[in-house]
Design a protein around this motif. Sequence first.
Motif, PDB file in Angstrom:
ATOM      1  N   PHE A   1      19.773  53.038  19.406  1.00  0.00           N
ATOM      2  CA  PHE A   1      18.451  53.497  19.838  1.00  0.00           C
ATOM      3  C   PHE A   1      17.779  54.344  18.763  1.00  0.00           C
ATOM      4  O   PHE A   1      16.632  54.112  18.389  1.00  0.00           O
ATOM      5  CB  PHE A   1      18.578  54.282  21.148  1.00  0.00           C
ATOM      6  CG  PHE A   1      17.551  55.362  21.336  1.00  0.00           C
ATOM      7  CD1 PHE A   1      16.198  55.068  21.365  1.00  0.00           C
ATOM      8  CD2 PHE A   1      17.938  56.693  21.484  1.00  0.00           C
ATOM      9  CE1 PHE A   1      15.249  56.076  21.534  1.00  0.00           C
ATOM     10  CE2 PHE A   1      17.006  57.696  21.641  1.00  0.00           C
ATOM     11  CZ  PHE A   1      15.656  57.387  21.663  1.00  0.00           C
ATOM     12  N   MET A   2      18.502  55.290  18.227  1.00  0.00           N
ATOM     13  CA  MET A   2      17.925  56.251  17.294  1.00  0.00           C
ATOM     14  C   MET A   2      17.464  55.620  15.983  1.00  0.00           C
ATOM     15  O   MET A   2      16.471  56.045  15.386  1.00  0.00           O
ATOM     16  CB  MET A   2      18.938  57.352  16.997  1.00  0.00           C
ATOM     17  CG  MET A   2      19.283  58.235  18.173  1.00  0.00           C
ATOM     18  SD  MET A   2      17.991  59.426  18.566  1.00  0.00           S
ATOM     19  CE  MET A   2      18.125  60.551  17.182  1.00  0.00           C
ATOM     20  N   GLN A   3      18.183  54.612  15.509  1.00  0.00           N
ATOM     21  CA  GLN A   3      17.889  54.071  14.185  1.00  0.00           C
ATOM     22  C   GLN A   3      16.508  53.432  14.088  1.00  0.00           C
ATOM     23  O   GLN A   3      15.992  53.221  12.980  1.00  0.00           O
ATOM     24  CB  GLN A   3      18.953  53.042  13.801  1.00  0.00           C
ATOM     25  CG  GLN A   3      18.974  51.812  14.665  1.00  0.00           C
ATOM     26  CD  GLN A   3      20.177  50.921  14.370  1.00  0.00           C
ATOM     27  OE1 GLN A   3      21.013  51.252  13.528  1.00  0.00           O
ATOM     28  NE2 GLN A   3      20.272  49.777  15.041  1.00  0.00           N
ATOM     29  N   ASN A   4      15.887  53.148  15.216  1.00  0.00           N
ATOM     30  CA  ASN A   4      14.552  52.550  15.214  1.00  0.00           C
ATOM     31  C   ASN A   4      13.424  53.583  15.212  1.00  0.00           C
ATOM     32  O   ASN A   4      12.253  53.217  15.113  1.00  0.00           O
ATOM     33  CB  ASN A   4      14.398  51.622  16.423  1.00  0.00           C
ATOM     34  CG  ASN A   4      15.369  50.456  16.383  1.00  0.00           C
ATOM     35  OD1 ASN A   4      15.564  49.849  15.335  1.00  0.00           O
ATOM     36  ND2 ASN A   4      15.974  50.146  17.517  1.00  0.00           N
TER      37      ASN A   4
ATOM     38  N   SER B   1       8.976  59.317  22.738  1.00  0.00           N
ATOM     39  CA  SER B   1       9.837  59.921  21.733  1.00  0.00           C
ATOM     40  C   SER B   1       9.130  61.142  21.169  1.00  0.00           C
ATOM     41  O   SER B   1       7.982  61.443  21.512  1.00  0.00           O
ATOM     42  CB  SER B   1      10.122  58.926  20.605  1.00  0.00           C
ATOM     43  OG  SER B   1       8.969  58.771  19.775  1.00  0.00           O
ATOM     44  N   ASN B   2       9.798  61.837  20.252  1.00  0.00           N
ATOM     45  CA  ASN B   2       9.178  62.998  19.611  1.00  0.00           C
ATOM     46  C   ASN B   2       8.049  62.607  18.667  1.00  0.00           C
ATOM     47  O   ASN B   2       7.287  63.478  18.232  1.00  0.00           O
ATOM     48  CB  ASN B   2      10.236  63.801  18.860  1.00  0.00           C
ATOM     49  CG  ASN B   2      11.155  64.543  19.809  1.00  0.00           C
ATOM     50  OD1 ASN B   2      10.726  65.370  20.588  1.00  0.00           O
ATOM     51  ND2 ASN B   2      12.441  64.221  19.752  1.00  0.00           N
ATOM     52  N   ALA B   3       7.933  61.310  18.372  1.00  0.00           N
ATOM     53  CA  ALA B   3       6.817  60.828  17.556  1.00  0.00           C
ATOM     54  C   ALA B   3       5.652  60.356  18.427  1.00  0.00           C
ATOM     55  O   ALA B   3       4.604  59.964  17.914  1.00  0.00           O
ATOM     56  CB  ALA B   3       7.283  59.695  16.648  1.00  0.00           C
ATOM     57  N   GLY B   4       5.834  60.375  19.743  1.00  0.00           N
ATOM     58  CA  GLY B   4       4.766  60.007  20.667  1.00  0.00           C
ATOM     59  C   GLY B   4       4.787  58.575  21.132  1.00  0.00           C
ATOM     60  O   GLY B   4       3.956  58.166  21.943  1.00  0.00           O
ATOM     61  N   ASP B   5       5.725  57.763  20.629  1.00  0.00           N
ATOM     62  CA  ASP B   5       5.815  56.361  21.028  1.00  0.00           C
ATOM     63  C   ASP B   5       6.589  56.222  22.344  1.00  0.00           C
ATOM     64  O   ASP B   5       7.463  57.033  22.646  1.00  0.00           O
ATOM     65  CB  ASP B   5       6.531  55.547  19.949  1.00  0.00           C
ATOM     66  CG  ASP B   5       5.865  55.666  18.583  1.00  0.00           C
ATOM     67  OD1 ASP B   5       4.628  55.553  18.536  1.00  0.00           O
ATOM     68  OD2 ASP B   5       6.585  55.880  17.588  1.00  0.00           O
ATOM     69  N   ILE B   6       6.277  55.174  23.098  1.00  0.00           N
ATOM     70  CA  ILE B   6       7.044  54.859  24.294  1.00  0.00           C
ATOM     71  C   ILE B   6       8.262  54.047  23.871  1.00  0.00           C
ATOM     72  O   ILE B   6       8.139  52.990  23.245  1.00  0.00           O
ATOM     73  CB  ILE B   6       6.203  54.067  25.312  1.00  0.00           C
ATOM     74  CG1 ILE B   6       4.982  54.883  25.748  1.00  0.00           C
ATOM     75  CG2 ILE B   6       7.060  53.696  26.524  1.00  0.00           C
ATOM     76  CD1 ILE B   6       5.335  56.164  26.479  1.00  0.00           C
ATOM     77  N   VAL B   7       9.440  54.552  24.197  1.00  0.00           N
ATOM     78  CA  VAL B   7      10.687  53.908  23.766  1.00  0.00           C
ATOM     79  C   VAL B   7      11.677  53.864  24.924  1.00  0.00           C
ATOM     80  O   VAL B   7      11.559  54.615  25.892  1.00  0.00           O
ATOM     81  CB  VAL B   7      11.323  54.667  22.574  1.00  0.00           C
ATOM     82  CG1 VAL B   7      10.424  54.599  21.344  1.00  0.00           C
ATOM     83  CG2 VAL B   7      11.610  56.117  22.947  1.00  0.00           C
ATOM     84  N   ASP B   8      12.655  52.964  24.784  1.00  0.00           N
ATOM     85  CA  ASP B   8      13.760  52.892  25.731  1.00  0.00           C
ATOM     86  C   ASP B   8      14.910  53.717  25.170  1.00  0.00           C
ATOM     87  O   ASP B   8      15.563  53.321  24.203  1.00  0.00           O
ATOM     88  CB  ASP B   8      14.188  51.445  25.944  1.00  0.00           C
ATOM     89  CG  ASP B   8      13.120  50.624  26.661  1.00  0.00           C
ATOM     90  OD1 ASP B   8      12.586  51.124  27.673  1.00  0.00           O
ATOM     91  OD2 ASP B   8      12.816  49.507  26.202  1.00  0.00           O
TER      92      ASP B   8
END
Length: 215
Positions: free
Chosen positions: A155-158, A197-204
């Motif tokens: 998950f994190m690597q993306n 995420s902390n960058a503001g994107d919607i992530v799983d």
Amino acid sequence: MEPKIIASQLRCPEGEHAAGVAETMNDANYLLNQQCIKLLQFRSNDAVLEIGPGNGAFVGNILRSADNILYSGVDWSSDMVAEATRINGDLIDTGKAHFQQGSSDKLKFDNDCFDKVISVHTLYFWDNPRAHLEQIKRVLKPLGLFCLAFGRREFMQNLPFVQYGFELYEVKSVVALLASSGFKVIKHHEHQERGRSNAGDIVDKVVDILIVTSR
């Protein structure tokens, strides 16, 4: 912010961005922190250490989970310690909470003084993880519980900021690291949610929560 700046601020929030970064982290990690608090099963009179509490947004949740909990928080960022002290002034004044600036590889506490230790999303920044775990083991009481939560590598690597100073982990390697440091995993919970995420994107998100004790 640029990914490199986001990474630097996540490691140690400071300066003009610190307060905003803390709020973003709180929003991104709210459900995860609540799950960690639930899994630790706090009891009356527990002495609790949080490593990397940021602005201390979840201290109240910890203190409300059982009677007479005593809380200590240690954060690398002096700006975060100042903000946590401001936000939790009433709890500090009544002696229920205390914050200090420092690193978990050099904890300024006596041996065997905490019943529970919690650390969420800090593992990536430990240059020498064994040194941090050695200190955590030292301050944790016999049979005390340590909650370590970290995003899974897949998950994190993306995420765009992790290439700047993040060390990513798989569950197996963390379990081995803990075992070599004298800990035994007694519970593994896989936390999944869809959110920002902390960058503001919607992530799983896929975050591993390990509850461990001294062997």
